[in-house]
Design a protein around this motif. Structure first.
Motif, mmCIF file in Angstrom:
data_model
loop_
_atom_site.group_PDB
_atom_site.id
_atom_site.type_symbol
_atom_site.label_atom_id
_atom_site.label_comp_id
_atom_site.label_asym_id
_atom_site.label_seq_id
_atom_site.Cartn_x
_atom_site.Cartn_y
_atom_site.Cartn_z
ATOM 1 N N HIS A 39 -54.026 -53.266 13.693
ATOM 2 C CA HIS A 39 -53.459 -52.454 14.766
ATOM 3 C C HIS A 39 -52.057 -51.970 14.398
ATOM 4 C CE1 HIS A 39 -52.334 -51.101 18.765
ATOM 5 N NE2 HIS A 39 -51.333 -51.954 18.783
ATOM 6 N N THR A 42 -51.999 -49.393 11.586
ATOM 7 C CA THR A 42 -52.392 -48.078 12.102
ATOM 8 C C THR A 42 -51.205 -47.389 12.773
ATOM 9 O OG1 THR A 42 -54.622 -48.930 12.505
ATOM 10 C CG2 THR A 42 -54.027 -46.868 13.593
ATOM 11 N N LYS A 43 -50.475 -48.128 13.616
ATOM 12 C CA LYS A 43 -49.322 -47.538 14.292
ATOM 13 C C LYS A 43 -48.234 -47.135 13.301
ATOM 14 C CE LYS A 43 -48.164 -48.962 18.393
ATOM 15 N NZ LYS A 43 -47.742 -49.725 19.582
ATOM 16 N N GLU A 46 -49.442 -43.948 11.416
ATOM 17 C CA GLU A 46 -49.351 -42.759 12.266
ATOM 18 C C GLU A 46 -47.909 -42.347 12.520
ATOM 19 O OE1 GLU A 46 -51.629 -44.027 15.611
ATOM 20 O OE2 GLU A 46 -53.557 -43.424 14.727
ATOM 21 N N LYS A 73 -56.030 -43.306 6.068
ATOM 22 C CA LYS A 73 -55.726 -44.175 7.212
ATOM 23 C C LYS A 73 -56.824 -45.216 7.384
ATOM 24 C CE LYS A 73 -56.039 -42.975 11.672
ATOM 25 N NZ LYS A 73 -55.671 -42.393 13.000
ATOM 26 N N ARG A 74 -58.062 -44.806 7.180
ATOM 27 C CA ARG A 74 -59.171 -45.763 7.293
ATOM 28 C C ARG A 74 -59.102 -46.814 6.188
ATOM 29 N NH1 ARG A 74 -63.716 -44.011 10.524
ATOM 30 N NH2 ARG A 74 -63.160 -42.118 11.671
ATOM 31 N N ARG A 77 -56.463 -49.224 7.213
ATOM 32 C CA ARG A 77 -56.965 -50.092 8.285
ATOM 33 C C ARG A 77 -57.889 -51.175 7.721
ATOM 34 N NH1 ARG A 77 -57.196 -48.796 13.592
ATOM 35 N NH2 ARG A 77 -59.454 -49.104 13.760
#
Length: 420
Positions: A39, A42-43, A46, A73-74, A77
């Motif tokens: 989580h 990801t933040k 971004e 991004k994936r 993650r």
């Protein structure tokens, strides 16, 4: 991926070993930490993209439509989610039982197990999932980000290394999660810092070679400083708590007993190490080990004397401890005490940790509100506190509970003679 048995295993590995016997609320596991790390990664990803997308398109060569950024991004993650799948039972407590990596001249680390598990057991789950048809993510893409080295022939991997600091650095998502999570569950305030401020000032800067690096804007350097200090406080007050170190020792000895037990009736004992992370077969044997399995052996009386110490919470006692940064006088005193105590010594703990690395690893602080990455200055030039944080090098002598009174008597005599 979360439902895969390898990831579900993290529900059965405590985040902080047996720290619950000191801080009763610390029963959380690697499972929720892994979710939290994903989580936060990801933040963080971004936040950087929102500030630096024009640069990411112009320089590293991401497409304007953003499909390359979305794909990476994936990958980030996945790497954040799976970074701890290689942990041994009771997390770091069992790492001394990892076998040697002869090529590197050191023991394998849990990160080695994580990347090997991703490249083998989890490869099919990553690459053959129907949702991967539009992205073409490979197991090597994910493992490369954990290892920090591009796989030969993986053309996109060098560009993706821009995001490596989100997985492993002095300001990574792992660290940002565990400080807050461990602090919450232990019921202490030591691990708190201003995560929101870090996220709104996270950006890209340029290092001395003009390569992009994850950085913090000047308006957020105090928040970065706060994270470093929070880590220092959590280690000195929680992770290096004298009773917690005793529990780590007991777990290490329990695992030594269990791993060294004969594999079949009548056979010889074996070397007490976890299976190597070098083949799918040995990795499948490795992931059978978790806290539940070890606690079952302890409950059944199969884990030796140290298992009984844990079961009854009758732990080895610290009878002499140095300051956080030992002087030569303290080192000499500890050596004398160990010699005089002789067989009364149960074990000696060496709690060592460096809180912050200078040089190439120093966090870059860059000007506020720049539209393109700029050269920055190291955090250590802004924060005198960070620049002067000394590593901890602390020793403690532990004895069996039944020997505590006699050990204290001998130590008192040594210190009395030394004071004259």
């Amino acid at each position: 991926m979360i439902d895969h048995e390898v990831f579900q295993r993290l529900r059965r590995i405590r985040q902080l070993g047996l720290t619950e016997l000191v801080y009763p609320g610390a029963t959380h596991t690697r499972f929720e930490h892994a979710l939290g790390t994903m989580h936060l990664a990801t933040k963080m990803f971004e936040a950087i993209v929102n500030r630096q997308k024009p640069y990411l398109v112009a320089e590293p060569g991401y497409d304007q439509a953003g499909s390359g950024i979305e794909r990476d991004k994936r990958v980030v993650r996945f790497a954040a989610l799976l970074h701890d799948v290689g942990h041994s039972p009771f997390s770091h407590s069992g790492e001394s039982l990892f076998p040697m990596n002869e090529d590197l001249g050191r023991r394998f680390q849990h990160e080695d197990y994580s990347s090997s598990i991703i490249r083998t057991i989890l490869r099919e789950a990553i690459e053959d999932h129907q949702n991967n048809d539009n992205h073409g993510i490979t197991a090597d893409d994910v493992a490369d980000l954990i290892d920090g080295e591009p796989t030969s022939g993986n053309s996109a991997s060098p560009r993706r290394m821009i995001w490596r600091p989100l997985i492993s650095s002095q300001l990574d998502a792992d660290r940002c999660d565990y400080l807050l999570r461990d602090s919450l569950h232990a019921g202490v305030s030591y691990g708190r810092y201003d995560l929101d401020r870090i996220l709104v000032t996270l950006t890209l800067g340029l290092n001395e070679s003009d390569d992009p690096v994850v950085a913090i804007e000047e308006g957020g350097w105090h928040a970065a400083e706060g994270l470093i200090l929070a880590r220092y406080m959590m280690f000195t007050q929680v992770y290096f708590h004298h009773t917690r170190l005793a529990l780590d020792h007991h777990i290490e000895q329990v695992l030594t007993t269990l791993l060294g037990a004969p594999r079949s009736p009548g056979s010889e004992p074996v070397e007490p190490y976890f299976p190597l992370p070098t083949s799918p077969a040995s990795l499948r044997e490795y992931v059978k080990w978790d806290d539940w399995k070890v606690l079952g052996h302890i409950a059944d009386g199969e884990a030796g004397d140290h298992g009984q110490h844990i079961l009854q919470r009758d732990l080895y006692k610290s009878v002499k401890q140095t300051n956080e940064s030992m002087t030569q006088t303290e080192m000499d005193l500890i050596d004398t005490i160990i010699q005089k105590l002789g067989s009364l010594v149960g074990f000696v703990s060496d709690a060592t940790k460096s809180w912050y690395s200078l040089g190439d690893q120093d966090l870059q602080i860059v000007p506020n509100d720049t539209t393109l990455p700029q050269p920055g200055r190291p955090l250590s030039q802004f924060s005198r506190v960070v620049a002067n944080l000394s590593p901890v090098a602390e020793q403690s002598i532990y004895v069996h509970p039944s020997n505590r009174i006699e050990a204290n008597r001998i130590i008192a005599e040594i210190e009395k003679r030394g004071s004259k």
